[in-house]
Motif scaffolding. Structure first.
Motif, short mmCIF file in Angstrom:
data_model
loop_
_atom_site.label_atom_id
_atom_site.label_comp_id
_atom_site.label_asym_id
_atom_site.label_seq_id
_atom_site.Cartn_x
_atom_site.Cartn_y
_atom_site.Cartn_z
N CYS A 145 0.85 -1.19 0.00
CA CYS A 145 0.00 0.00 0.00
C CYS A 145 0.89 1.23 0.00
O CYS A 145 1.97 1.23 0.58
CB CYS A 145 -0.87 -0.03 1.25
N CYS A 150 -0.33 2.67 6.77
CA CYS A 150 -1.07 1.40 6.62
C CYS A 150 -0.13 0.23 6.90
O CYS A 150 1.04 0.27 6.53
CB CYS A 150 -1.64 1.30 5.21
N CYS A 169 -5.41 0.42 6.25
CA CYS A 169 -6.10 1.64 5.82
C CYS A 169 -7.47 1.21 5.28
O CYS A 169 -7.70 0.02 5.01
CB CYS A 169 -5.27 2.36 4.74
N CYS A 172 -7.28 -1.03 2.07
CA CYS A 172 -6.78 -2.40 2.30
C CYS A 172 -7.79 -3.19 3.14
O CYS A 172 -7.96 -4.39 2.91
CB CYS A 172 -5.42 -2.36 2.98
ZN LIG Z 1 -3.43 0.26 2.85
#
Ligand SMILES: [Zn+2]
Ligand SMILES: [Zn+2]
Length: 182
Positions: A145, A150, A169, A172
């Motif tokens: 990511c 994240c 995040c 994700c």
């Molecule tokens: Zn992410």
């Protein structure tokens, strides 16, 4: 939480402190909402040792795990305290089969002492938990990511690990939900 789905097992490779395994277990259960059993330890496979580099090949460790693993758990995370590398990377914090069943993390480069800093047990355990959540994320098909906070952010330093949060995040998290519906 998806009841009974996607059970995880933690596979110590070599001697790993129970306190640390419990910390990793708690994080995996919390983040993935799965049971995370701790398996009896296995010896680190000698076949993964690369004498010329004084490191272990993470790909070979995963290959060993595929042969030695119990059948039941849907995903298995190896935890070892030796330095890992791949043929093309000088070191890795961990490795995983993207969308597969196996992942592994190394504790070697997560201790502050590895960088000449004073020991910090809580920080060390937090880094281990983050590495575990990250590598298992790959087994659910998640890739890296771009968001530095994240857990799926790819970092090649512990400073990067410390900046990440121990969570996904929103993007994700959504991908993970979709992956687990299948
Ligand atoms: Zn992410
Ligand atoms: Zn990764």
């Amino acid at each position: 939480m998806l009841a009974g789905a996607n059970d995880i097992a933690i596979q110590p490779l070599g001697a790993i402190r129970p306190e640390l395994l419990a910390r990793i277990q708690a994080s995996l259960q919390n983040i993935y909402g799965s049971t995370a059993a701790i398996l009896p330890p296995l010896k680190i496979p000698r076949e993964a040792w690369i004498a010329a580099r004084q490191q272990y090949d993470s790909t070979k460790i995963i290959r060993f795990m595929t042969r030695s693993a119990p059948a039941a758990p849907e995903r298995i995370l190896g935890v070892c305290d030796v330095d890992l590398c791949t043929p093309i990377l000088t070191f890795v914090f961990g490795a995983a089969e993207v969308g597969g069943r196996f992942a592994v993390i190394s504790l070697q480069r997560l201790r502050p002492e590895a960088y000449g800093l004073p020991a910090d047990r809580l920080l060390f355990m937090q880094r281990c938990a983050k590495a575990a959540v990250h590598e298992l994320g790959h087994t659910f098909g998640l890739r890296h990511c771009y968001r530095y906070d994240c857990i799926m952010f790819s970092c090649c330093s512990v400073e990067g690990t410390d900046l990440k949060q121990e969570r996904f995040c929103p993007r994700c998290a959504e991908k993970l939900r979709d992956a687990r519906k299948c």
